[in-house]
Design an enzyme around this catalytic site. Structure first.
Site, mmCIF file in Angstrom:
data_model
loop_
_atom_site.group_PDB
_atom_site.id
_atom_site.type_symbol
_atom_site.label_atom_id
_atom_site.label_comp_id
_atom_site.label_asym_id
_atom_site.label_seq_id
_atom_site.Cartn_x
_atom_site.Cartn_y
_atom_site.Cartn_z
ATOM 1 N N GLU A 1 0.831 -1.206 0.000
ATOM 2 C CA GLU A 1 0.000 0.000 0.000
ATOM 3 C C GLU A 1 0.866 1.257 0.000
ATOM 4 O OE1 GLU A 1 -2.883 -0.605 3.149
ATOM 5 O OE2 GLU A 1 -3.945 -2.086 1.905
ATOM 6 N N GLU B 1 -1.648 -9.797 -6.401
ATOM 7 C CA GLU B 1 -1.606 -10.484 -7.690
ATOM 8 C C GLU B 1 -0.705 -9.736 -8.672
ATOM 9 O OE1 GLU B 1 -4.182 -9.633 -5.930
ATOM 10 O OE2 GLU B 1 -5.796 -11.096 -6.011
HETATM 11 N N1 THU Z 1 -5.996 -6.629 -2.338
HETATM 12 C C1 THU Z 1 -5.134 -7.461 -2.966
HETATM 13 O O1 THU Z 1 -3.908 -7.326 -2.841
HETATM 14 N N2 THU Z 1 -5.638 -8.460 -3.708
HETATM 15 C C2 THU Z 1 -6.950 -8.761 -3.812
HETATM 16 O O2 THU Z 1 -7.277 -9.743 -4.437
HETATM 17 C C3 THU Z 1 -7.946 -7.920 -3.157
HETATM 18 C C4 THU Z 1 -7.424 -6.703 -2.492
HETATM 19 C C5 THU Z 1 -5.443 -5.582 -1.477
HETATM 20 C C6 THU Z 1 -5.527 -4.175 -1.982
HETATM 21 C C7 THU Z 1 -5.428 -3.401 -0.679
HETATM 22 O O3 THU Z 1 -4.054 -3.259 -0.329
HETATM 23 C C8 THU Z 1 -6.082 -4.304 0.334
HETATM 24 O O4 THU Z 1 -6.114 -5.587 -0.244
HETATM 25 C C9 THU Z 1 -7.481 -3.882 0.714
HETATM 26 O O5 THU Z 1 -8.261 -3.692 -0.403
#
Ligand code: THU
Length: 152
Positions: free
Chosen positions: A61, A72
């Site tokens: 993030e 992913e």
């Molecule tokens: N997120 C992912 O990394 N992959 C997913 O399949 C769904 C969401 C992350 C994005 C963000 O850092 C956090 O999860 C909350 O949305």
């Protein structure tokens, strides 16, 4: 045309239980490295490439929220950097009340390298929570062949 054997995996077959377990373990280990101070929602992902190799990623993030990277996408970056060409299977690990599936943007990113029948498994730290295919998660999708066949 016969399936091309890749270790214990062929391009047109669901990977063996041992390979799926390897993907699960890698995605869980990757999740532990997630940088998610804002959402506090850690995600790990693991991808199987056409050479039988596993590439993992975690979400990263950012204080400028939209700049965050999904697990992913991070795993895809590793696959491409390592010379991988295809995604044969995907595992996503997160802890939630519902199975954690790839977000819409990541479904499209995976589509670039994966076929409709590629398994996309969701899991938490204890169990597999859902089994989909990419085609089920992203039906009637737009892909590289559209661009290749396009006219100006
Ligand atoms: N997120 C992912 O990394 N992959 C997913 O399949 C769904 C969401 C992350 C994005 C963000 O850092 C956090 O999860 C909350 O949305």
């Amino acid at each position: 045309m016969p399936d091309r054997a890749i270790g214990s995996t062929s391009v047109n077959a669901t990977p063996s239980p041992a390979v799926m377990q390897q993907l699960l373990d890698s995605a869980r280990r990757a999740r532990a490295q997630a940088y998610a101070p804002y959402s506090k929602f850690s995600v790990g992902a693991a991808l199987l490439d056409e050479q039988g190799r596993v590439h993992a990623g975690c979400n990263i993030e950012n204080a400028a929220y939209p700049q965050g990277l999904c697990a992913e996408a991070s795993a895809l970056a590793h696959l491409v950097l390592a010379g991988g060409k295809r995604v044969l299977a995907v595992v996503v690990v997160g802890q939630a009340a519902q199975p954690v599936t790839p977000c819409g943007g990541c479904r499209q990113k995976l589509r670039e390298f994966a076929a409709d029948d590629a398994p996309v498994w969701s899991a938490d730290l204890h169990m597999i929570t859902a089994r989909h295919t990419l085609g089920a998660l992203l039906p009637a999708s737009f892909g590289p062949q559209h661009v290749a066949a396009g006219t100006p």
